[in-house]
Each structure stands twice: as C-alpha cells, then as structure tokens.
Design an enzyme around this catalytic site. Sequence first.
Site, short mmCIF file in Angstrom:
data_model
loop_
_atom_site.label_atom_id
_atom_site.label_comp_id
_atom_site.label_asym_id
_atom_site.label_seq_id
_atom_site.Cartn_x
_atom_site.Cartn_y
_atom_site.Cartn_z
N CYS A 177 0.87 -1.18 0.00
CA CYS A 177 0.00 0.00 0.00
C CYS A 177 0.90 1.23 0.00
O CYS A 177 2.07 1.14 -0.36
CB CYS A 177 -0.99 -0.02 1.17
SG CYS A 177 -0.26 0.20 2.81
N ASN A 183 2.43 1.48 4.36
CA ASN A 183 2.68 0.22 5.04
C ASN A 183 2.32 0.27 6.52
O ASN A 183 2.98 -0.35 7.36
CB ASN A 183 4.15 -0.22 4.85
CG ASN A 183 4.42 -1.66 5.22
OD1 ASN A 183 5.50 -1.96 5.70
ND2 ASN A 183 3.48 -2.55 5.02
N CYS A 227 -1.44 0.61 7.29
CA CYS A 227 -2.88 0.33 7.38
C CYS A 227 -3.26 -0.93 6.61
O CYS A 227 -3.43 -2.00 7.18
CB CYS A 227 -3.71 1.51 6.86
SG CYS A 227 -3.55 3.03 7.81
N ARG A 228 -3.39 -0.79 5.30
CA ARG A 228 -3.92 -1.88 4.49
C ARG A 228 -2.95 -3.03 4.30
O ARG A 228 -3.33 -4.20 4.49
CB ARG A 228 -4.35 -1.35 3.12
CG ARG A 228 -5.48 -0.34 3.20
CD ARG A 228 -5.74 0.34 1.88
NE ARG A 228 -4.62 1.24 1.55
CZ ARG A 228 -4.51 1.88 0.40
NH1 ARG A 228 -5.44 1.73 -0.54
NH2 ARG A 228 -3.49 2.68 0.18
N SER A 229 -1.71 -2.74 3.93
CA SER A 229 -0.80 -3.85 3.61
C SER A 229 -0.42 -4.70 4.82
O SER A 229 -0.29 -5.92 4.68
CB SER A 229 0.43 -3.37 2.84
OG SER A 229 1.15 -2.41 3.54
N ASP A 266 -8.30 3.46 1.30
CA ASP A 266 -7.34 3.77 2.36
C ASP A 266 -8.10 4.29 3.57
O ASP A 266 -8.71 5.36 3.51
CB ASP A 266 -6.33 4.80 1.87
CG ASP A 266 -5.17 5.00 2.82
OD1 ASP A 266 -5.25 4.54 3.98
OD2 ASP A 266 -4.18 5.61 2.39
#
Length: 155
Positions: free
Chosen positions: A7, A10, A12-14, A120
Amino acid sequence: MKVLTVCLGNICRSPLAEVLVRQALQEAGIEANVDSAGTGDWHRGELPDARARQVASENGIELTHRARQLQEQDFFDFDHILVMDEQNLRTVKKLQPSTSKARVKMIRDFDALGKGAVPDPYYGTRQDFTVVWNMLERSAQGFAAHVASSTVSQP
C-alpha cells in the site's frame, strides 16, 4: 512461495493484508512467506496504525510488523505482489524491473464480491478499518483458493 502486499505507507492496508494472506495460505495448506511494504517512506520503522492493530487484535491477531518501503530486490524475491489500489499498481509497475519474476495484481482481483480498490482508511474512522479488514479477508481467501487451484492443476 513468497507474497508481498503493498500500500502507500505500510501502516494500514498492507500489514492487515499480510496477516490475512498468511493465514489464508496456511489454512489452505500452502507454505509461503508473506511480507508487506509501502511505496512511500513516510512511516518507515513504525508499527501499523493503532486502529489497524485494534481490528487485528479483535480478530485474534497481533500486528508487530514495522513499516518498510518497497525495494527493487522485492521484485526478484517475491513471486506475487498484491497491491491495494490503482495508484499502488501504477507505482509498482513503474518500478518493476523488466527482468523481475514477480506477478503484480490488485488484491481485490481475488475478492468474491468484486474487483476494485481497497480504500485507504487512514483518514477515516475505526469502522473504515473494519470494512477494509473484511474486504482483505475475502481477497486473501480468494487468493489462497486461486493459488491452491493453480498448484493442483500443475503437473
């Protein structure tokens, strides 16, 4: 097999995708190393966002990953690079060396409820992190099923 989730920062999402992909592959009986990275360096060395850690904790997972930036070597070390949105996809493909072995895909290409971007949640609410968790969980399970079926069909 080695899988990298990517993401922007690095945090939140990933990192959420990393733990969910690892879990889904383990449940499918597929041995894999899974990591995550960001296209930017804003949060290098930081733990994931507190809201991401909270959602993971509520689902029995502790997030201890430290943010890192995508490196050129990642394109040679990883078989699959799963990105969260179109901006990540463009950035990763632009950085990808022509000789790399990595297959770059949007993670939601494997989501049973539809393709597209993983939004995001950084500027959103705690609930946005739950929505992202659910989306990534479906995508991780779809990815694991895809890998399992690809492995079975190979001689």
